[in-house]
Design a protein around this motif. Structure first.
Motif, PDB file in Angstrom:
ATOM      1  N   VAL A  14       0.853  -1.190   0.000  1.00 31.90           N
ATOM      2  CA  VAL A  14       0.000   0.000   0.000  1.00 31.90           C
ATOM      3  C   VAL A  14       0.888   1.239   0.000  1.00 31.90           C
ATOM      4  CG1 VAL A  14      -0.292   0.008   2.530  1.00 31.90           C
ATOM      5  CG2 VAL A  14      -1.961   1.189   1.094  1.00 31.90           C
ATOM      6  N   GLY A  15       0.529   2.206  -0.846  1.00 30.67           N
ATOM      7  CA  GLY A  15       1.267   3.458  -0.942  1.00 30.67           C
ATOM      8  C   GLY A  15       0.711   4.496   0.011  1.00 30.67           C
ATOM      9  N   LEU A  16       1.610   5.120   0.768  1.00 29.61           N
ATOM     10  CA  LEU A  16       1.212   6.146   1.726  1.00 29.61           C
ATOM     11  C   LEU A  16       1.959   7.446   1.444  1.00 29.61           C
ATOM     12  CD1 LEU A  16       1.239   4.008   4.974  1.00 29.61           C
ATOM     13  CD2 LEU A  16      -0.738   4.873   3.757  1.00 29.61           C
ATOM     14  N   ASP A  17       1.226   8.556   1.508  1.00 26.38           N
ATOM     15  CA  ASP A  17       1.860   9.865   1.322  1.00 26.38           C
ATOM     16  C   ASP A  17       1.313  10.903   2.299  1.00 26.38           C
ATOM     17  OD1 ASP A  17      -0.662  10.471   0.368  1.00 26.38           O
ATOM     18  OD2 ASP A  17      -0.028  10.846  -1.685  1.00 26.38           O
ATOM     19  N   GLY A  18       0.533  10.454   3.285  1.00 32.71           N
ATOM     20  CA  GLY A  18      -0.024  11.372   4.267  1.00 32.71           C
ATOM     21  C   GLY A  18      -1.371  11.949   3.901  1.00 32.71           C
ATOM     22  N   SER A  19      -1.836  11.737   2.670  1.00 34.25           N
ATOM     23  CA  SER A  19      -3.116  12.286   2.234  1.00 34.25           C
ATOM     24  C   SER A  19      -4.274  11.445   2.778  1.00 34.25           C
ATOM     25  CB  SER A  19      -3.188  12.335   0.711  1.00 34.25           C
ATOM     26  OG  SER A  19      -3.230  11.018   0.181  1.00 34.25           O
ATOM     27  N   THR A  20      -5.459  12.034   2.789  1.00 39.59           N
ATOM     28  CA  THR A  20      -6.648  11.307   3.232  1.00 39.59           C
ATOM     29  C   THR A  20      -6.926  10.084   2.353  1.00 39.59           C
ATOM     30  OG1 THR A  20      -7.591  13.283   4.236  1.00 39.59           O
ATOM     31  CG2 THR A  20      -9.136  11.510   3.676  1.00 39.59           C
ATOM     32  N   PRO A  21      -6.851  10.183   1.009  1.00 37.22           N
ATOM     33  CA  PRO A  21      -7.066   8.983   0.202  1.00 37.22           C
ATOM     34  C   PRO A  21      -6.052   7.867   0.513  1.00 37.22           C
ATOM     35  CG  PRO A  21      -7.278  10.918  -1.180  1.00 37.22           C
ATOM     36  CD  PRO A  21      -6.751  11.383   0.153  1.00 37.22           C
ATOM     37  N   ALA A  22      -4.808   8.240   0.798  1.00 37.63           N
ATOM     38  CA  ALA A  22      -3.803   7.229   1.141  1.00 37.63           C
ATOM     39  C   ALA A  22      -4.127   6.582   2.484  1.00 37.63           C
ATOM     40  CB  ALA A  22      -2.411   7.845   1.164  1.00 37.63           C
ATOM     41  N   VAL A 113      -1.387  -4.151  -5.322  1.00 43.32           N
ATOM     42  CA  VAL A 113      -0.954  -2.832  -4.861  1.00 43.32           C
ATOM     43  C   VAL A 113      -2.216  -2.031  -4.576  1.00 43.32           C
ATOM     44  CG1 VAL A 113       0.259  -0.696  -5.466  1.00 43.32           C
ATOM     45  CG2 VAL A 113       1.144  -2.894  -6.260  1.00 43.32           C
ATOM     46  N   VAL A 114      -2.243  -1.354  -3.428  1.00 41.11           N
ATOM     47  CA  VAL A 114      -3.406  -0.564  -3.027  1.00 41.11           C
ATOM     48  C   VAL A 114      -2.984   0.899  -2.926  1.00 41.11           C
ATOM     49  CG1 VAL A 114      -5.180  -0.229  -1.264  1.00 41.11           C
ATOM     50  CG2 VAL A 114      -4.288  -2.530  -1.712  1.00 41.11           C
ATOM     51  N   VAL A 115      -3.758   1.779  -3.536  1.00 42.54           N
ATOM     52  CA  VAL A 115      -3.499   3.217  -3.484  1.00 42.54           C
ATOM     53  C   VAL A 115      -4.805   3.970  -3.314  1.00 42.54           C
ATOM     54  CG1 VAL A 115      -1.373   3.195  -4.858  1.00 42.54           C
ATOM     55  CG2 VAL A 115      -3.569   3.408  -6.014  1.00 42.54           C
ATOM     56  N   GLY A 116      -4.700   5.216  -2.877  1.00 39.15           N
ATOM     57  CA  GLY A 116      -5.859   6.094  -2.805  1.00 39.15           C
ATOM     58  C   GLY A 116      -6.174   6.676  -4.169  1.00 39.15           C
ATOM     59  N   ARG A 117      -7.397   7.147  -4.322  1.00 41.38           N
ATOM     60  CA  ARG A 117      -7.871   7.625  -5.626  1.00 41.38           C
ATOM     61  C   ARG A 117      -7.140   8.870  -6.110  1.00 41.38           C
ATOM     62  NH1 ARG A 117     -14.021   7.681  -6.209  1.00 41.38           N
ATOM     63  NH2 ARG A 117     -13.865   9.004  -4.396  1.00 41.38           N
ATOM     64  N   SER A 118      -7.182   9.963  -5.353  1.00 44.23           N
ATOM     65  CA  SER A 118      -6.544  11.200  -5.788  1.00 44.23           C
ATOM     66  C   SER A 118      -6.369  12.121  -4.602  1.00 44.23           C
ATOM     67  CB  SER A 118      -7.394  11.900  -6.837  1.00 44.23           C
ATOM     68  OG  SER A 118      -6.886  13.190  -7.104  1.00 44.23           O
ATOM     69  N   ARG A 119      -5.268  12.844  -4.584  1.00 46.86           N
ATOM     70  CA  ARG A 119      -5.052  13.846  -3.535  1.00 46.86           C
ATOM     71  C   ARG A 119      -5.946  15.050  -3.768  1.00 46.86           C
ATOM     72  NH1 ARG A 119       1.106  14.913  -2.145  1.00 46.86           N
ATOM     73  NH2 ARG A 119       0.445  14.687  -0.010  1.00 46.86           N
ATOM     74  N   GLY A 122     -12.544  15.175  -5.648  1.00 46.34           N
ATOM     75  CA  GLY A 122     -13.453  15.296  -6.774  1.00 46.34           C
ATOM     76  C   GLY A 122     -13.743  13.983  -7.477  1.00 46.34           C
ATOM     77  N   GLY A 123     -13.351  12.862  -6.898  1.00 49.42           N
ATOM     78  CA  GLY A 123     -13.665  11.562  -7.487  1.00 49.42           C
ATOM     79  C   GLY A 123     -12.809  11.182  -8.678  1.00 49.42           C
ATOM     80  N   LYS A 124     -11.771  11.942  -8.961  1.00 48.88           N
ATOM     81  CA  LYS A 124     -10.931  11.651 -10.128  1.00 48.88           C
ATOM     82  C   LYS A 124      -9.744  10.787  -9.731  1.00 48.88           C
ATOM     83  CE  LYS A 124     -12.268  15.828 -12.422  1.00 48.88           C
ATOM     84  NZ  LYS A 124     -11.945  17.096 -12.948  1.00 48.88           N
ATOM     85  N   LEU A 125      -9.227  10.072 -10.719  1.00 47.87           N
ATOM     86  CA  LEU A 125      -8.014   9.294 -10.496  1.00 47.87           C
ATOM     87  C   LEU A 125      -6.810  10.211 -10.607  1.00 47.87           C
ATOM     88  CD1 LEU A 125      -8.436   5.941 -12.438  1.00 47.87           C
ATOM     89  CD2 LEU A 125      -8.528   6.311  -9.982  1.00 47.87           C
ATOM     90  N   GLY A 126      -5.888  10.054  -9.673  1.00 45.36           N
ATOM     91  CA  GLY A 126      -4.641  10.799  -9.747  1.00 45.36           C
ATOM     92  C   GLY A 126      -3.669  10.126 -10.695  1.00 45.36           C
ATOM     93  N   SER A 127      -2.512  10.732 -10.863  1.00 42.41           N
ATOM     94  CA  SER A 127      -1.518  10.198 -11.801  1.00 42.41           C
ATOM     95  C   SER A 127      -0.940   8.867 -11.343  1.00 42.41           C
ATOM     96  CB  SER A 127      -0.401  11.209 -12.026  1.00 42.41           C
ATOM     97  OG  SER A 127       0.284  11.473 -10.816  1.00 42.41           O
TER      98      SER A 127
END
Length: 144
Positions: A14-22, A113-119, A122-127
């Motif tokens: 799982v990828g973590l970056d401190g954001s709510t989606p993560a 691999v598990v990631v959050g949708r977008s930082r 707005g419901g969009k996928l991030g890069s």
């Protein structure tokens, strides 16, 4: 690297970056790891930035921030995962986040691999999710 001795998921990255989606992604991944009795690999991929882009933040401060993030990840993992019996590890990688997550997943022979949708929200996928979905060698779970 764990041996593939069971049906189902053995390793979840799982990828973590401190954001709510993560954070949402890590909660979902932790629950799945608990139910599957899988190892959870918590990954912080530190993007490589040119020193000029630090906008007043020196290399020392950037390094201290990374250390702080890693310490917090370990403390949170111990606090939330140890009591429920989830085996975990924390990995720090430098480079492109999507490629870094895939590289760590390959190293650990992860099942997904598990990631959050977008930082940005707005419901969009991030890069990162977009790149993983397009290029990953294993299933990718994108958590809202």
């Amino acid at each position: 690297m764990p041996a593939k001795e069971k049906d189902g998921l053995a390793v979840i990255v799982v990828g973590l970056d401190g954001s709510t989606p993560a954070k949402n992604a890590s909660a979902w991944a932790a629950g799945m790891a608990r139910r599957e009795k899988a190892q959870l690999v918590l990954v912080y991929v530190e993007p490589l930035l040119a020193p000029g882009s630090w906008a007043g933040v020196g290399a020392e401060t950037a390094g201290e921030t990374t250390v702080s993030i890693m310490v917090e990840m370990r403390l949170d993992a111990a606090r939330y995962l140890d009591p429920v019996g989830v085996k975990w590890s924390v990995v720090h990688h430098r480079g492109d986040p999507a490629r870094g997550l895939e590289a760590i997943a390959a190293e650990f022979e992860a099942d997904c691999v598990v990631v959050g949708r977008s930082r940005a929200g707005g419901g969009k996928l991030g890069s990162v999710p977009k790149t993983l979905i397009a290029d990953a060698k294993r299933p990718v779970v994108v958590v809202p």
